[in-house]
Motif scaffolding. Structure first.
Motif, short mmCIF file in Angstrom:
data_model
loop_
_atom_site.label_atom_id
_atom_site.label_comp_id
_atom_site.label_asym_id
_atom_site.label_seq_id
_atom_site.Cartn_x
_atom_site.Cartn_y
_atom_site.Cartn_z
N HIS A 123 61.89 36.42 56.35
CA HIS A 123 62.67 36.13 57.66
C HIS A 123 63.71 37.08 57.76
CE1 HIS A 123 64.51 33.15 60.43
NE2 HIS A 123 65.87 33.56 60.01
N GLY A 124 64.11 37.69 58.92
CA GLY A 124 64.89 38.66 58.98
C GLY A 124 64.44 40.10 58.69
N ARG A 125 62.98 40.12 58.53
CA ARG A 125 62.37 41.51 58.36
C ARG A 125 60.90 41.30 58.88
NH1 ARG A 125 61.36 44.92 52.55
NH2 ARG A 125 60.32 46.59 53.60
N SER A 126 60.40 42.44 59.54
CA SER A 126 59.17 42.51 59.86
C SER A 126 58.11 42.73 58.88
CB SER A 126 58.87 43.50 60.99
OG SER A 126 57.75 43.37 61.54
N ALA A 127 57.76 41.69 57.83
CA ALA A 127 56.81 42.03 56.89
C ALA A 127 56.10 40.33 56.60
CB ALA A 127 57.73 42.18 55.61
N VAL A 128 54.85 40.72 56.49
CA VAL A 128 54.05 39.46 56.06
C VAL A 128 53.39 39.75 54.87
CG1 VAL A 128 51.88 40.54 57.20
CG2 VAL A 128 51.98 38.30 57.16
N GLY A 129 53.24 38.44 54.11
CA GLY A 129 52.47 38.21 52.67
C GLY A 129 51.24 37.59 52.99
N VAL A 130 50.08 38.09 52.43
CA VAL A 130 49.03 37.28 52.33
C VAL A 130 48.53 37.14 50.84
CG1 VAL A 130 46.62 37.09 53.20
CG2 VAL A 130 48.24 38.48 54.42
N VAL A 131 48.30 35.74 50.42
CA VAL A 131 48.14 35.43 49.07
C VAL A 131 46.75 34.74 49.09
CG1 VAL A 131 48.78 34.29 47.06
CG2 VAL A 131 50.56 35.18 48.56
N PHE A 132 45.72 35.42 47.92
CA PHE A 132 44.59 34.85 47.88
C PHE A 132 44.49 34.60 46.43
CE2 PHE A 132 43.46 37.70 51.38
CZ PHE A 132 42.39 37.09 51.89
N ARG A 133 44.08 33.20 46.21
CA ARG A 133 44.13 32.66 44.94
C ARG A 133 42.86 31.87 44.69
NH1 ARG A 133 48.28 30.38 45.37
NH2 ARG A 133 49.61 31.71 43.80
N VAL A 134 42.06 32.17 43.53
CA VAL A 134 40.79 31.55 42.96
C VAL A 134 41.41 30.24 42.25
CG1 VAL A 134 38.86 31.66 41.37
CG2 VAL A 134 39.47 33.78 42.66
N LEU A 135 40.81 29.24 43.12
CA LEU A 135 41.09 27.83 42.54
C LEU A 135 40.11 27.36 41.54
CD1 LEU A 135 42.19 26.05 45.71
CD2 LEU A 135 43.73 27.39 44.03
N ARG A 136 38.89 27.73 41.44
CA ARG A 136 37.68 27.28 40.77
C ARG A 136 36.62 28.57 40.64
NH1 ARG A 136 35.41 22.27 42.77
NH2 ARG A 136 33.80 23.60 43.75
N ALA A 137 36.08 28.71 39.55
CA ALA A 137 35.15 29.80 39.47
C ALA A 137 34.57 29.77 37.97
CB ALA A 137 35.50 31.30 39.78
N PRO A 138 33.44 29.84 37.52
CA PRO A 138 32.76 29.57 36.10
C PRO A 138 33.16 31.22 35.62
CG PRO A 138 30.94 30.04 37.96
CD PRO A 138 32.05 29.78 38.53
N ARG A 139 33.14 32.02 36.33
CA ARG A 139 33.60 33.49 35.70
C ARG A 139 34.01 34.54 36.55
NH1 ARG A 139 28.44 32.47 37.12
NH2 ARG A 139 28.04 31.84 34.88
N PRO A 140 34.83 35.57 36.26
CA PRO A 140 35.47 36.28 37.30
C PRO A 140 34.68 36.49 38.28
CG PRO A 140 36.06 37.03 34.99
CD PRO A 140 35.01 36.00 35.13
N VAL A 141 35.39 36.56 39.43
CA VAL A 141 34.60 37.20 40.81
C VAL A 141 35.35 38.18 41.28
CG1 VAL A 141 33.95 34.54 41.40
CG2 VAL A 141 36.23 35.44 42.36
N THR A 142 34.80 39.11 42.36
CA THR A 142 35.45 40.03 42.77
C THR A 142 35.52 39.82 44.42
OG1 THR A 142 34.13 41.57 41.47
CG2 THR A 142 35.18 42.62 43.50
#
Length: 644
Positions: A123-142
């Motif tokens: 708010h007050g700046r031209s900037a956007v954030g995008v957050v990806f989060r892994v909620l479930r996975a049996p092993r690491p994903v790419t």
């Protein structure tokens, strides 16, 4: 919270017509659809506004995600191409979309892998954030993220003719020197995605195709609970870009604070407080409001019409005061500057200055602040004096009856201002009913305020004379409401339009006749607000669709305008008419099109499909104000400052 499950998310026809919006408080935005499909040239993650939103540039258009889980690969973007092919079709994996605390959130269900995405702006700046989060996975994903980039006017398109200027920086890149994108493990690439198609532009008769530059990709290996964050910001960059997780958290905190300031105790009220906040912007000369997203900037008529709902009903009284002072400084020959979308001052409305007087009166009623009224008194006097003697475009009080006439061939000066090739569709030259309602109300309110601040005036006599003439001239002989215009080039216009509701709504106008309200209810009222012209009237058009000319022909010739629900409620309450259920359709509309907000317009014919801007300031403002009138105005809990 607005939530959709698989049956909506996985159906492209439904999920691509529901749009989300987050804003930066400067006129810029991020915007798209539940499906992730870019259906408009305006859709993108970083639209950067010039001061006041007079123009915008589209930067980061999309961030296409790909998930690799073992030997499985999931492309989660949804893109359409020239020729009609949709590929990939990531929406089929969407298990949930929700809009909560103003933050859009997606959840893809890939079997044993569940991925979430959230988007927020500073708010007050031209900037956007995008957050990806892994909620479930049996092993690491790419997770691989491909930024699709452009830098062009938001109203246009760009076609690839050589490589754009992409400069490597720490953790990312700069595009055309205009904005920077940072994220995890940046790998430069570069190719044109040619023929990206925007179906809504095709439906509007505009060029629907453009090219986007795939600049490379970010990658991250994620275990359950891990996040991958990308931030994009326009120049000047000011060192390290803000963390995307911080932007999401701050956006949620702001939304909750807005609800507390508003004093709302229900979900609809809290959502409308967030929606109202999306339109309020900072400019170099003070606060203002964007008329609508994605294509409008600030317009003085819309700002003043929206004033009470956006700023007073939501308890933003300091912003309201500063808006009035800023507007008062632009008064010229009794008219209010309409900054419009050109970035220049234009004096081309017959009603903006009269709405300005009404806004001052309402501000005084809400706050009791007569010091600001005294500061604005010269501007108020200038408006009335110039209107009484005559100003631009034939705007003047008729010496014969004291009513206000306006108009000049080739111009459309009322809010019904559509033109085709320079020719007005609804010219309304003469003495328009809502203009004279505003004139009488402005005269009477100013007289009362001047009496309170001890400034000598004779505006009350002018108000009384105009009111007497109004009562004699505007009622139709058949008792079916009021003329829309009297003394026009073609005589008196009996068209059944909603403009007459303003006459009943304002307490100083002699039009407190229940028959007017019932005539408008029967001929004009729909679940999304009143139509602009009664069905069956000459020139009525029930569909606000097609190319620019088709849409402009229908714009004020039957199209529904949700903002008019405010005048309808005011008029009904003044005459004691029933208002039960009249807001239900608009409250349900919050989850139907521009999510959490109210559209500019809708088709006049059932089923009243939404049209125009998906997010419109005066539509939101008047729903807020109407709810306060019907249910009682909310009050802030304790002394709470507006969030920064």
């Amino acid at each position: 919270m607005i939530t959709f499950g698989r049956q909506v998310c996985g159906d492209l026809a439904q999920s691509s017509t529901r749009e989300w919006l987050v804003t930066d408080g400067l006129g810029g935005y991020a915007m798209g659809t539940v499906a992730g499909l870019r259906t408009r040239r305006y859709h993108g993650l970083l639209a950067v506004a010039a001061p006041g939103g007079s123009s915008r540039m589209l930067g980061l258009a999309a961030l296409d995600p790909v998930v690799r889980a073992g030997d499985r690969l999931f492309r989660l973007a949804t893109d359409e191409w020239a020729g009609g092919t949709v590929a990939p079709v990531g929406h089929v994996h969407l298990a949930e979309f929700r809009l909560e605390d103003g933050v859009p959130c997606w959840r893809w269900d890939l079997g044993d892998v569940v991925l979430q995405r959230e988007i927020a702006m500073a708010h007050g700046r031209s900037a956007v954030g995008v957050v990806f989060r892994v909620l479930r996975a049996p092993r690491p994903v790419t997770l691989e993220l491909t930024p699709l980039c452009t830098w062009r006017d938001a109203h246009g398109e760009r076609h690839g003719d050589g490589e754009p200027w992409v400069t490597p920086v720490a953790e990312g890149f700069e595009f055309d020197g205009a904005y920077r994108v940072t994220g995890p493990n940046w790998q430069p690439g570069g190719e044109w995605y040619r023929g990206v198609h925007a179906r809504e532009e095709a439906a509007r008769g505009l060029n629907p195709d453009e090219d986007l530059w795939a600049a490379g990709w970010f990658t991250a290996s994620l275990s359950p609970g891990d996040t991958a964050c990308v931030t994009a910001a326009a120049a000047p960059f000011g060192g390290v870009l803000p963390a995307a997780t911080d932007l999401v958290a701050a956006a949620r905190d702001r939304a909750r604070s807005l609800g507390r300031v508003f004093g709302s105790t229900d979900d609809v009220g809290r959502q409308l407080a967030v929606a109202a906040d999306q339109f309020v912007i900072d400019t170099p000369t003070g606060p203002s409001a964007v008329a609508g997203y994605p294509w409008f900037g600030e317009w003085s008529r819309d700002l003043m019409t929206s004033f009470e709902g956006l700023l007073l009903t939501t308890n933003r009284h300091d912003d309201a005061r500063r808006v009035l002072l800023r507007a008062g400084a632009t008064v010229s020959e009794g008219m209010l500057a309409n900054t419009a979308d050109t970035g220049t001052l234009e004096y081309n409305t017959a009603d903006a200055a009269l709405w300005f007087l009404h806004a001052i009166d309402r501000y005084s009623a809400f706050t009791g602040d007569l010091d600001t009224v005294a500061t604005l008194a010269d501007s108020m006097h200038s408006v009335l004096e110039h209107h009484q003697r005559g100003t631009r475009y034939g705007i003047a009080a008729d010496p014969a009856d004291g009513l206000l006439t306006q108009g000049k061939p080739g111009f459309a000066l009322t809010w019904m201002d559509a033109r085709i090739g320079g020719d007005p569709v609804t010219e309304r030259q003469g003495k328009a009913v809502e203009i004279n309602a505003l004139w009488i109300e402005g005269l009477a309110a100013t007289a009362a305020l001047f009496d309170r601040i001890g400034r000598r005036n004779d505006w009350d006599a002018a108000a009384s004379r105009a009111a007497t003439s109004f009562a004699r001239r505007f009622p139709r002989p058949d008792g079916y409401g009021l003329y829309d215009v009297v003394d026009g080039p073609g005589g008196d216009d009996p068209s059944v339009r909603p403009n007459q509701l303003l006459a009943v709504a304002f307490p100083h106008v002699p039009a407190a006749d229940p028959r007017i309200v019932e005539a408008c209810r029967g001929a004009l009222l729909t679940s999304l607000g009143p139509r602009s012209l009664a069905p069956g009237s000459p020139g009525y058009r029930g569909r606000h669709q097609g190319g620019s000319a088709d849409r402009d022909r229908a714009y004020h010739q039957g199209t529904v305008w949700p903002w008019l629900i405010g005048p309808f409620v005011d008029a009904a309450q003044r005459v004691g008419a029933d208002v039960g259920g009249v807001l239900d359709g608009l409250e349900l509309h919050l989850g139907e099109w521009g999510l959490g907000s109210v559209s500019e317009t809708a088709d006049g014919d059932a089923p009243h499909a939404a049209t125009g801007c998906p997010f419109q300031a005066w539509s939101v403002a008047e729903l807020l104000r109407a709810r306060a009138a019907v249910h009682g105005s909310p009050r802030p809990v304790g002394k709470i400052a507006m969030p920064a």
